[in-house]
Design an enzyme around this catalytic site. Structure first.
Site, mmCIF file in Angstrom:
data_model
loop_
_atom_site.group_PDB
_atom_site.id
_atom_site.type_symbol
_atom_site.label_atom_id
_atom_site.label_comp_id
_atom_site.label_asym_id
_atom_site.label_seq_id
_atom_site.Cartn_x
_atom_site.Cartn_y
_atom_site.Cartn_z
ATOM 1 N N ASP A 10 0.878 -1.179 0.000
ATOM 2 C CA ASP A 10 0.000 0.000 0.000
ATOM 3 C C ASP A 10 0.913 1.226 0.000
ATOM 4 O O ASP A 10 2.126 1.121 0.239
ATOM 5 C CB ASP A 10 -0.898 -0.010 1.248
ATOM 6 C CG ASP A 10 -1.812 1.219 1.303
ATOM 7 O OD1 ASP A 10 -2.339 1.621 0.248
ATOM 8 O OD2 ASP A 10 -1.986 1.790 2.393
ATOM 9 N N SER A 11 0.305 2.380 -0.201
ATOM 10 C CA SER A 11 1.086 3.616 -0.151
ATOM 11 C C SER A 11 1.529 3.938 1.281
ATOM 12 O O SER A 11 2.409 4.763 1.481
ATOM 13 C CB SER A 11 0.236 4.767 -0.674
ATOM 14 O OG SER A 11 -0.944 4.857 0.101
ATOM 15 N N CYS A 73 -4.527 -1.370 -1.854
ATOM 16 C CA CYS A 73 -4.573 0.071 -2.052
ATOM 17 C C CYS A 73 -5.613 0.367 -3.124
ATOM 18 O O CYS A 73 -5.473 -0.092 -4.273
ATOM 19 C CB CYS A 73 -3.187 0.553 -2.508
ATOM 20 S SG CYS A 73 -3.125 2.308 -2.883
ATOM 21 N N GLU A 151 -3.110 8.709 8.635
ATOM 22 C CA GLU A 151 -1.648 8.540 8.729
ATOM 23 C C GLU A 151 -1.080 9.345 9.901
ATOM 24 O O GLU A 151 -0.068 8.984 10.477
ATOM 25 C CB GLU A 151 -0.961 8.991 7.435
ATOM 26 C CG GLU A 151 -1.151 8.063 6.263
ATOM 27 C CD GLU A 151 -0.285 6.793 6.289
ATOM 28 O OE1 GLU A 151 0.883 6.866 6.725
ATOM 29 O OE2 GLU A 151 -0.794 5.729 5.877
ATOM 30 N N CYS A 185 -10.876 3.016 0.039
ATOM 31 C CA CYS A 185 -9.478 3.268 0.377
ATOM 32 C C CYS A 185 -9.208 2.478 1.656
ATOM 33 O O CYS A 185 -10.015 2.517 2.598
ATOM 34 C CB CYS A 185 -9.265 4.758 0.613
ATOM 35 S SG CYS A 185 -7.658 5.157 1.326
ATOM 36 N N HIS A 187 -7.349 2.919 4.005
ATOM 37 C CA HIS A 187 -7.152 3.699 5.238
ATOM 38 C C HIS A 187 -8.474 3.934 5.996
ATOM 39 O O HIS A 187 -8.469 4.193 7.188
ATOM 40 C CB HIS A 187 -6.569 5.079 4.907
ATOM 41 C CG HIS A 187 -5.101 5.077 4.656
ATOM 42 N ND1 HIS A 187 -4.534 4.480 3.562
ATOM 43 C CD2 HIS A 187 -4.072 5.606 5.378
ATOM 44 C CE1 HIS A 187 -3.224 4.645 3.605
ATOM 45 N NE2 HIS A 187 -2.919 5.322 4.694
#
Ligand code: DGL
Length: 270
Positions: A10-11, A73, A151, A185, A187
């Site tokens: 993932d990023s 992702c 994040e 997403c 996240h």
């Protein structure tokens, strides 16, 4: 039977929501995770850049002799949909399994999709849902700020900044009266509490990381690639920025202690 590890990328940290579910459904599988924390976010970048980054991420994972690769992702899955075709191992992305789960969950056919700007602009989930049933009404909303909030650890239930952002992003979707929302997403499941509160608790939230992990379990079984029942799993977490930064937030995503080495790597070498 195949005891090689599964590669997941993932990023940043979001893909750990898929790792958490993978560990639950496939407790004997070893996993090597790469989070491109030095180059996050991907979701606001150009298609060319996202593809370049994703290729590097996969090249890095392939050197570990992985038996499958998971693009955990939404942004990579949406932008670089064919990127896995050249791989010698199965490649799984989040779009198909998540769209299928949403299609099964909806009762009214009114489905919302949240994701990064790149994901929403690509139309990936929209098209996948329409392909399943063209009568579905699909409402989309890019929520790039959510990635930064997560994040940076603005994730505790009740966090006012995250709550406000969710109210702002979800206002139109609430008015559109969707009964199911894709968290497109990886996240976003971490701030499910804020999304749920903004649209109402009755709306079903579909976690893309979880659905993708479940799909991978089926693929490994079909291809006879599952690890042995008595295999001792090993976990390794690789990042392209600070190990400490990863450590600070990763436990939240994994829902428990970090159970493997954390290593910083130079992704530009790949
Ligand atoms: N987890 C990524 C996704 O699913 C994060 C997005 C980003 O890097 O902007 O889209």
């Amino acid at each position: 039977m195949d005891n090689r590890p599964i590669g997941v990328f993932d990023s940043g940290l979001g893909g750990l929501t898929a790792v958490k579910e993978l560990k639950r459904v496939l407790p004997n599988e070893s996993i090597i995770y790469f989070g491109d924390t030095g180059r996050i976010p991907y979701g606001t970048r150009s298609r060319e850049t996202i593809i370049k980054y994703a290729k590097q991420d996969m090249k890095f994972l392939m050197q570990y002799n992985v038996k499958a690769i998971v693009a955990a992702c939404g942004t990579v899955s949406s932008t670089a949909s064919k990127i896995g075709n050249a791989l010698p191992v199965p490649y799984i992305d989040v779009i198909g399994p998540t769209a299928k789960a949403a299609a099964e969950a909806t009762k009214t056919g009114r489905i919302g999709v949240l994701g990064t700007s790149a994901t929403i602009n690509s139309g990936s989930f929209y098209n996948a849902l329409k392909q399943i049933n063209r009568d579905f009404e699909v409402f989309t909303e890019p929520c790039p700020l959510f990635v930064n909030l997560v994040e940076n650890g603005f994730v505790s239930p009740g966090d006012e900044v995250t709550q406000l952002a969710a109210q702002r992003y979800l206002a139109a979707m609430k008015a559109d009266d969707v009964d199911t929302i894709i968290l497109g997403c990886t996240h976003f499941p971490i701030i499910k509490w804020a999304i749920g509160a903004a649209v109402g608790e009755k709306v079903k939230l579909i976690d893309s990381g979880r659905e993708t992990a479940r799909h991978l379990a089926k693929v490994l079984e079909e291809k006879n690639l599952l690890a042995q029942d008595n295999a001792e799993p090993e976990y390794r977490y690789c990042v392209s920025d600070s190990v400490q930064g990863f450590r600070n937030v990763a436990e939240l995503f994994l829902g428990g202690a970090i159970d493997g080495d954390i290593v910083r790597i130079d992704i530009e070498r790949y």
